[in-house]
Write a protein that holds these residues in place. Structure first.
Motif, PDB file in Angstrom:
ATOM      1  N   ASN A  15      -5.384  10.906  10.727  1.00 20.12           N
ATOM      2  CA  ASN A  15      -4.757  11.246  12.146  1.00 20.12           C
ATOM      3  C   ASN A  15      -3.368  10.846  12.044  1.00 20.12           C
ATOM      4  O   ASN A  15      -2.635  11.467  12.677  1.00 20.12           O
ATOM      5  N   ARG A  16      -2.988   9.927  11.415  1.00 19.01           N
ATOM      6  CA  ARG A  16      -1.543   9.541  11.365  1.00 19.01           C
ATOM      7  C   ARG A  16      -0.551  10.029  10.059  1.00 19.01           C
ATOM      8  O   ARG A  16       0.636   9.924  10.267  1.00 19.01           O
ATOM      9  N   GLY A  17      -1.322  10.431   9.055  1.00 18.12           N
ATOM     10  CA  GLY A  17      -0.630  10.716   7.935  1.00 18.12           C
ATOM     11  C   GLY A  17      -0.126   9.520   6.989  1.00 18.12           C
ATOM     12  O   GLY A  17      -1.091   8.607   6.936  1.00 18.12           O
ATOM     13  N   ARG A  18       0.741   9.509   6.533  1.00 16.13           N
ATOM     14  CA  ARG A  18       1.370   8.396   5.384  1.00 16.13           C
ATOM     15  C   ARG A  18       1.381   6.849   6.199  1.00 16.13           C
ATOM     16  O   ARG A  18       2.237   6.759   7.247  1.00 16.13           O
ATOM     17  N   LEU A  19       0.584   6.032   5.553  1.00 15.39           N
ATOM     18  CA  LEU A  19       0.751   4.719   6.259  1.00 15.39           C
ATOM     19  C   LEU A  19       0.980   3.810   5.079  1.00 15.39           C
ATOM     20  O   LEU A  19       0.222   3.956   4.005  1.00 15.39           O
ATOM     21  N   THR A  20       1.776   2.544   5.197  1.00 17.35           N
ATOM     22  CA  THR A  20       1.921   1.443   3.982  1.00 17.35           C
ATOM     23  C   THR A  20       0.660   0.618   4.271  1.00 17.35           C
ATOM     24  O   THR A  20      -0.146   0.627   5.108  1.00 17.35           O
ATOM     25  N   ALA A  21       0.332  -0.281   3.185  1.00 15.70           N
ATOM     26  CA  ALA A  21      -0.768  -1.052   2.982  1.00 15.70           C
ATOM     27  C   ALA A  21      -0.577  -2.092   4.388  1.00 15.70           C
ATOM     28  O   ALA A  21      -1.451  -2.631   4.803  1.00 15.70           O
ATOM     29  N   GLY A  22       0.878  -2.306   4.551  1.00 14.95           N
ATOM     30  CA  GLY A  22       0.714  -3.329   5.579  1.00 14.95           C
ATOM     31  C   GLY A  22       0.852  -2.990   7.085  1.00 14.95           C
ATOM     32  O   GLY A  22      -0.019  -3.501   8.036  1.00 14.95           O
ATOM     33  N   GLU A  23       0.707  -1.677   7.150  1.00 16.47           N
ATOM     34  CA  GLU A  23       0.568  -1.029   8.645  1.00 16.47           C
ATOM     35  C   GLU A  23      -1.080  -0.767   8.816  1.00 16.47           C
ATOM     36  O   GLU A  23      -1.516  -0.944   9.764  1.00 16.47           O
ATOM     37  N   LEU A  24      -1.693  -0.726   7.694  1.00 15.93           N
ATOM     38  CA  LEU A  24      -3.150  -0.470   7.643  1.00 15.93           C
ATOM     39  C   LEU A  24      -3.858  -1.759   7.796  1.00 15.93           C
ATOM     40  O   LEU A  24      -4.680  -1.835   8.824  1.00 15.93           O
ATOM     41  N   ALA A  25      -3.250  -2.730   7.100  1.00 16.32           N
ATOM     42  CA  ALA A  25      -3.983  -4.299   7.403  1.00 16.32           C
ATOM     43  C   ALA A  25      -3.557  -4.577   9.082  1.00 16.32           C
ATOM     44  O   ALA A  25      -4.708  -5.076   9.529  1.00 16.32           O
ATOM     45  N   GLU A  26      -2.550  -4.197   9.605  1.00 15.97           N
ATOM     46  CA  GLU A  26      -2.149  -4.622  10.927  1.00 15.97           C
ATOM     47  C   GLU A  26      -3.170  -3.941  12.004  1.00 15.97           C
ATOM     48  O   GLU A  26      -3.689  -4.402  12.863  1.00 15.97           O
TER      49      GLU A  26
END
Length: 356
Positions: A15-26
């Motif tokens: 749904n959001r495209g590229r995400l960092t590991a930190g963003e996914l963790a949050e």
């Protein structure tokens, strides 16, 4: 639990495209290390997750990969049919779109979940309007929603309370909010974000200019901040009151939420009769009088004196209006032959003339 988290991770990337590991963790409420392990598990299962290192790196799905909704739990599938309000969708010109989306969602569900999800619509209906209110459906709403969606700059002629009452504004429309059946526009004017009631827009012109919506702007967070500031600006008169036990229990049905919270936060211990003393914020003496009079004899204003006298004057005027013809208005409080209304009127006159 882990399977549900893996599905959520895939849906976030979808749904959001590229995400960092930190963003996914949050988003998932886990550690970055857990995200790394989940990414490895997805790759091993054949999910095409690709990662880039570096400052602008992150994870994304390759090749337009899309997952189906077969991973929904029964409760999740059912709850989807409670999301959104059909009336609001109709106002925005999206009623048919919403119906089509629900049909597609139903078709994508496996048969057991399909029957359970349909059962929700048969048993629950959401009506967000308060009593004695009708849905606010301003004629400009559909065109305004299109301008919001396509980030088109608009020019409006707007009716407001202050003088001059009719003004023209050039706005960048950031979003629309439906509050208690009333639509509001959140828009930027000269760099400042303001709120406008859509039904007060007298004329709307949608331009061809496209504005840049700030990526950091959060409509829901802005609206909560706006409500807090609005209440603080609106409720400027502090009144000390005594409240009877019966009224205290009924306050949530008689006053708005801001006033009820103020009573709960400031109420002292009950006295011998069970009455409590509290401080309530009110808009002004003129607006407070009908509000407090509507609560009847189970509330007494102690201060400020101006408000106490204004309520006494209003109460005396009501009693004068309903006093039987030929009844003297000189009946004293100690005169047992006088009517209850006369005795109350006498007390009201005494309060009206007393010093604060």
């Amino acid at each position: 639990m882990r399977a549900a988290r893996l599905l959520s991770l895939v849906l976030l990337l979808q749904n959001r495209g590229r995400l960092t590991a930190g963003e996914l963790a949050e988003e998932l409420g886990v550690s970055v290390r857990t995200v790394y392990r989940d990414i490895d598990s997805l790759s091993a299962a054949g999910i095409p997750v690709y990662g880039d290192a570096g400052h602008h790196g992150g994870y994304e799905l390759l090749g337009g990969y899309r997952t189906r909704l077969t991973g929904l739990h029964a409760d999740e599938a059912e709850s989807l049919f409670l999301a959104g309000l059909p009336g609001a969708a109709d106002d925005l010109g999206l009623g048919e779109v919403l119906a089509a989306a629900q049909l597609k969602l139903t078709a994508a569900l496996p048969p057991p979940l399909r029957s359970r999800a349909g059962r929700i619509r048969e048993r629950f209906h959401l009506d967000a309007l308060g009593w004695y209110r009708e849905q606010d459906s301003p004629p400009a709403l559909v065109a305004l929603a299109d301008a919001v969606w396509n980030q088109r700059r608009i020019r409006v002629r707007y009716r407001r309370w202050a003088e001059p009452q009719e003004v023209e504004r050039r706005l960048d429309p950031y979003g629309l909010v439906l509050k208690a059946g009333v639509w509001y526009l959140v828009a930027a004017v000269d760099g400042a974000v303001r709120t406008y009631r859509v039904s007060s827009i007298l004329r709307l012109d949608v331009g061809e200019d496209v504005f840049e919506r700030p990526g950091s702007f959060d409509l829901a967070a802005h609206w909560q901040d706006y409500l807090a500031v609005y209440d603080a600006r609106r409720l400027r008169l502090q009144a000390s009151v005594r409240i009877a036990p019966a009224l205290l229990a009924a306050l949530p049905d008689r006053l708005d939420a801001a006033l009820v919270r103020a009573v709960e936060d400031s109420a002292g211990p009950p006295d011998a009769d069970g009455w409590v003393t509290a401080t309530v914020p009110l808009e002004s003496v003129g607006l407070a009088v009908p509000t407090l009079l509507s609560l009847g004899p189970d509330i007494e204003v102690l201060a400020p004196g101006e408000l106490r006298r204004a309520i006494a004057e209003a109460a005396a005027a009501v009693l004068d209006r309903y006093r039987p013809a030929g009844t003297s208005d000189r009946a004293g409080e100690g005169d047992r032959s006088s009517s209850p209304a006369d005795r109350v009127a006498s007390r009201a006159r005494a309060a009206r003339t007393a010093k604060p």
